[in-house]
Design a protein around this motif. Structure first.
Motif, PDB file in Angstrom:
ATOM      1  N   GLU A 165       0.824  -1.211   0.000  1.00  0.00           N
ATOM      2  CA  GLU A 165       0.000   0.000   0.000  1.00  0.00           C
ATOM      3  C   GLU A 165       0.855   1.257   0.000  1.00  0.00           C
ATOM      4  N   GLN A 166       1.975   1.233   0.753  1.00  0.00           N
ATOM      5  CA  GLN A 166       2.873   2.380   0.806  1.00  0.00           C
ATOM      6  C   GLN A 166       3.519   2.640  -0.553  1.00  0.00           C
ATOM      7  N   LYS A 225       0.940   4.234  -2.785  1.00  0.00           N
ATOM      8  CA  LYS A 225       0.650   5.597  -2.342  1.00  0.00           C
ATOM      9  C   LYS A 225       1.645   6.596  -2.918  1.00  0.00           C
ATOM     10  N   ASN A 251       0.306   7.939  -8.390  1.00  0.00           N
ATOM     11  CA  ASN A 251      -0.466   9.179  -8.344  1.00  0.00           C
ATOM     12  C   ASN A 251       0.046  10.128  -9.418  1.00  0.00           C
ATOM     13  N   GLU A 260       0.936  -4.476  -8.108  1.00  0.00           N
ATOM     14  CA  GLU A 260       1.331  -3.081  -7.866  1.00  0.00           C
ATOM     15  C   GLU A 260       2.018  -2.494  -9.099  1.00  0.00           C
TER      16      GLU A 260
END
Length: 849
Positions: free
Chosen positions: A434-435, A438, A442, A473
């Motif tokens: 998830e990190q 993040k 984006n 990912e």
């Protein structure tokens, strides 16, 4: 029953076929009484066949010509008796029988109504039965059989309860035996009150009442205190108090009910609570999440549980730890019940029991400081849990990389994270992934650091460990780069080049998101890489078309297929044909067709149907081809003509693919008559056939004007009415919803009446709701009344509450349009089957003088 006609009895082979007693046949024979046979000889013949062959002889006459006359008369007699036995009996007739105490006629009429499975019977009993009619009913074998099977007659039991003391001993005994043997779906508060009147014994009442007391929502309806206590105990034991807590708290009639416990009832309460051992190992908050226990604490607090002998005995405070914990909780909130003895509670608690719950620590500090127990000694138990969710955290923080050294560090940390185990600090691999997303998934990151982000992807894709473990990912980061037009072409090329080295399949679920993005939104250069792979490198014949490989079926199911790699391939090809058809046909069409033709039979035919536009010929369509076609296209009449053999074969199998439903219906409507389909019995996949029929009827009613004059809908309606038990219900439900299409509905209803003799199942009308956004013509409402009348006259209508509602709705809609002539005619019909009070209500409300 077996009936011999003619000389069958002379054939020993025939007699041997039916000689076994296991057949359980009643056997009769029609025989000619010849003139040369005396009366004594005739009696000997009858006796011989009765004793030796278990066959009853019936003499039909002296001449062969007497046989058809005898058969005609026999058929008429049987028909008359059947009609007499099953003739409709109205609610008014039953009510008249009861009110006039006409017991002989009541016995006949109630039997007929039960045979006809009428649903208004119990309504006729309301406030009408006397001791004579009750005695008759409990001696009517058909009615008693209904009770024994668990049929619920609320009004009957209400009347028995009111008249129980006036009944003779024999009748009371029969009633009690019926209740004792009844099923759990049988009784209510009336049956409990009857049991109490018969025998006021706690154990007896508990054993015989517990099977149906959880049906009783309002304890105020239970007349005796003992029965109310049992009601509470039963619901505590079964955890089945439906609205009980709301009823006890909010329903004003229940507010002041006391539950006055006997010693036997109190011991049963403790026994029930002690079985809830898991609750004792949880917190008080979790204990009170159990609805019945919450009810019990509420009743404690309101002093509504009392003891017949006055003070509660010592064992009440001693023998149930759950009672102790509830009383402890109440005392901490200063709500300790007045009916209980606080000192008795203190004296019977085991203060050495560490699992008395955390609230016990406060209780000791407040009421028993002299015990010298540590302030945190007591715990909730071994089964408490905290539902608070904490966020996943990464093993290593990820910052936006600004140079190649930062990227190398991230790659190193991602690899190391794979070997670390989650600990109580909530750091885990999920948090690590998830990190990563993040930071790199984006738009701002790609706008400002596209060069270094592309370098990260280059390093990640080239590393086997990273690519295998962070594939999902990587796909999301690739899409983020493509969306900002910052993703370098060489990265896409590198990604595709790595498939055969590292990944099991380019079309696996983890890859599909990025590939789907390219097929729809990618540049032509990016798409070409995908297309080259799909048509040059990807091995479709090695892909499974079935999600569950061990449970392959004969046909490819769309529900199953959409979860396979083969479907993902089809989806990407569909996108290409839709978005770049010219490019596809020029560069890849021949390779694509060749790929399909190399597949195994089922897969090949299915794919030819899926991409029918590239394989269209004049040959008949196969079953698999039809299924594939139906998963992609809607059929037209020309193609339907070529699919008739395939559809006919599918109808005689267990095939039940809902996604093929519409094309099968259209093929039946235009190209296949029932005789051609030749659907064999027993009918396979009958529920699917019902679905096809329902959809066909609705399609016909909505599209009738657009259908060609030559169609097979009425032929299929006729076939269904003769062969499918639920056909009548399906047809009439469709008529009710589409009654405004009067011409089509009249055609369908005409088929029902013409095929009456094939219909063995009555119809219970679904509730009719006239739509507010539609206007209903006079003809449509006249037809609705005609349908109800026709069904009733032909013995096809179940007289039920829904019918009463529907009649009311039809009359209401007639009144809204001021169709007084229709109302008058329709109410003449309804008086034949509605309850008198319901009929009168409609007449008073809607019929003008």
């Amino acid at each position: 029953m077996l009936l011999f006609i003619g000389s069958s009895l002379q054939e020993e082979e025939v007699l041997n076929l039916f000689s076994s007693d296991s057949l359980n046949l009643k056997k009769y024979a029609l025989m000619q009484l010849r003139d040369d046979i005396s009366e004594d000889q005739a009696n000997l013949v009858k006796e011989y066949y009765r004793e030796e062959k278990n066959i009853e002889i019936i003499w039909y006459g002296h001449n062969y010509s007497d046989l058809p006359i005898f058969l005609q008369k026999m058929n008429k007699d049987i028909s008359d008796k059947y009609q007499e036995k099953h003739a409709f009996v109205s609610a008014k007739e039953l009510i008249d029988d009861i009110d006039k105490n006409n017991l002989d006629q009541l016995n006949k009429d109630i039997t007929r109504a039960l045979f006809n499975e009428e649903t208004f019977i119990d309504d006729c009993f309301r406030n009408r039965l006397n001791k004579d009619s009750i005695n008759l009913l409990v001696n009517n074998s058909k009615f008693v059989n209904e009770l024994n099977k668990g049929k619920y007659y609320h009004n009957f039991w209400s009347e028995v309860n009111r008249k129980f003391s006036k009944l003779n001993e024999k009748t009371r005994f029969k009633i009690i035996k019926i209740i004792e043997k009844s099923s759990e779906f049988f009784g209510d508060e009336n049956t409990m009150n009857i049991l109490y009147k018969y025998r006021n014994d706690f154990d007896y009442l508990y054993e015989n009442g517990k099977k149906f007391l959880n049906r009783v929502y309002y304890p105020i309806n239970i007349s005796s205190n003992e029965a109310r206590v049992i009601w509470l105990l039963v619901n505590l034991e079964e955890n089945s108090i439906f609205y009980t807590f709301d009823n006890l708290v909010e329903y004003e009639l229940n507010e002041n009910i006391l539950f006055n416990f006997s010693s036997a009832a109190l011991k049963k309460l403790i026994e029930i609570l002690n079985k809830k051992k898991m609750l004792l190992q949880t917190s008080i908050e979790q204990i009170l999440e159990n609805e019945p226990i919450k009810v019990l604490e509420y009743l404690f607090m309101k002093n509504r549980i009392v003891y017949k002998s006055g003070a509660f005995p010592k064992y009440f405070y001693r023998d149930s730890k759950l009672i102790q914990r509830l009383l402890i909780n109440l005392s901490l909130s200063d709500n300790f019940p007045k009916v209980f003895d606080f000192d008795q509670l203190l004296n019977n608690i085991d203060f050495n029991d560490k699992l008395m719950g955390k609230e016990m620590n406060k209780f000791v500090q407040k009421f028993a400081k002299d015990r010298n127990i540590k302030s945190n000694y007591y715990i909730d138990g071994w089964y408490t849990f905290d539902m608070t969710l904490t966020p996943d955290r990464p093993f290593f923080e990820v910052q936006q990389p600004t140079d190649q050294r930062d990227v190398k560090k991230i790659i190193k940390n991602l690899k190391e994270a794979l070997n670390l185990k989650s600990k109580q600090d909530d750091k885990n691999i999920i948090g690590q992934k998830e990190q990563l997303l993040k930071v790199l998934k984006n738009s701002e990151s790609w706008k400002n650091f596209s060069h270094i982000n592309n370098y990260f992807l280059e390093e990640a894709i080239s590393d086997d460990t990273i690519l295998r473990n962070y594939l999902n990912e990587i796909n999301k980061i690739l899409i983020a780069g493509a969306e900002t037009n910052k993703l370098e072409f060489d990265i896409v090329k590198q990604y595709f080049n790595r498939f055969n080295f590292c990944l099991e399949s380019v079309l696996s679920g983890n890859n599909f998101e990025f590939l789907k993005y390219i097929s729809i939104n990618g540049t032509l250069k990016q798409k070409k890489i995908l297309y080259d792979y799909l048509f040059n490198d990807f091995k479709l014949k090695n892909s499974d078309f079935y999600y569950n490989k061990e449970n392959k079926t004969k046909w490819i199911s769309l529900e199953d297929f959409v979860n396979t790699v083969a479907y993902q391939y089809v989806s990407l090809v569909d996108d290409m044909i839709k978005n770049d058809r010219g490019y596809f046909e020029k560069n890849y069409k021949s390779k694509f067709k060749d790929t399909i033709l190399r597949l195994s039979k089922h897969e090949r035919e299915y794919m030819k149907g899926r991409f029918y536009i590239f394989f269209e010929k004049d040959n008949p369509i196969t079953e698999d081809e039809f299924i594939g076609f139906s998963h992609s296209y809607r059929i037209n009449e020309n193609i339907a003509n070529r699919a008739t053999n395939a559809v006919t074969r599918l109808l005689n199998t267990e095939f039940s693919d809902e996604f093929c439903k519409q094309n099968i219906i259209l093929t039946l409507i235009y190209c296949i008559k029932p005789m051609q389909a030749n659907i064999k019995k027993p009918i396979k996949a009958e529920s699917y056939k019902n679905l096809l029929f329902s959809s066909m009827i609705n399609y016909f009613l909505k599209q009738e004007q657009e259908l060609e004059e030559k169609n097979n809908v009425l032929d299929w309606i006729r076939w269904y009415l003769r062969n499918i038990p639920d056909a009548l219900k399906i047809v009439l439900n469709a008529i009710s919803r589409n009654i405004n299409n009067t011409s089509a509905c009249e055609l369908i209803f005409k088929e029902i009446l013409q095929n009456r003799k094939y219909i063995n199942k009555k119809y219970e009308m679904s509730y009719i709701y006239f739509r507010e956004d539609r206007s209903y013509s006079k003809d449509s409402l006249r037809l609705m009344a005609k349908v109800i009348e026709g069904l009733f006259i032909n013995g096809l209508l179940v007289i039920s509450h829904s019918l009463t509602f529907n009649c009311s709705e039809v009359v209401k809609k007639m009144a809204e349009n001021n169709y007084q002539d229709l109302i008058k005619d329709f109410l003449e019909v309804t008086k034949q089957f509605l309850l008198p009070e319901d009929q009168k209500e409609l007449e008073v409300k809607y019929l003008r003088n």
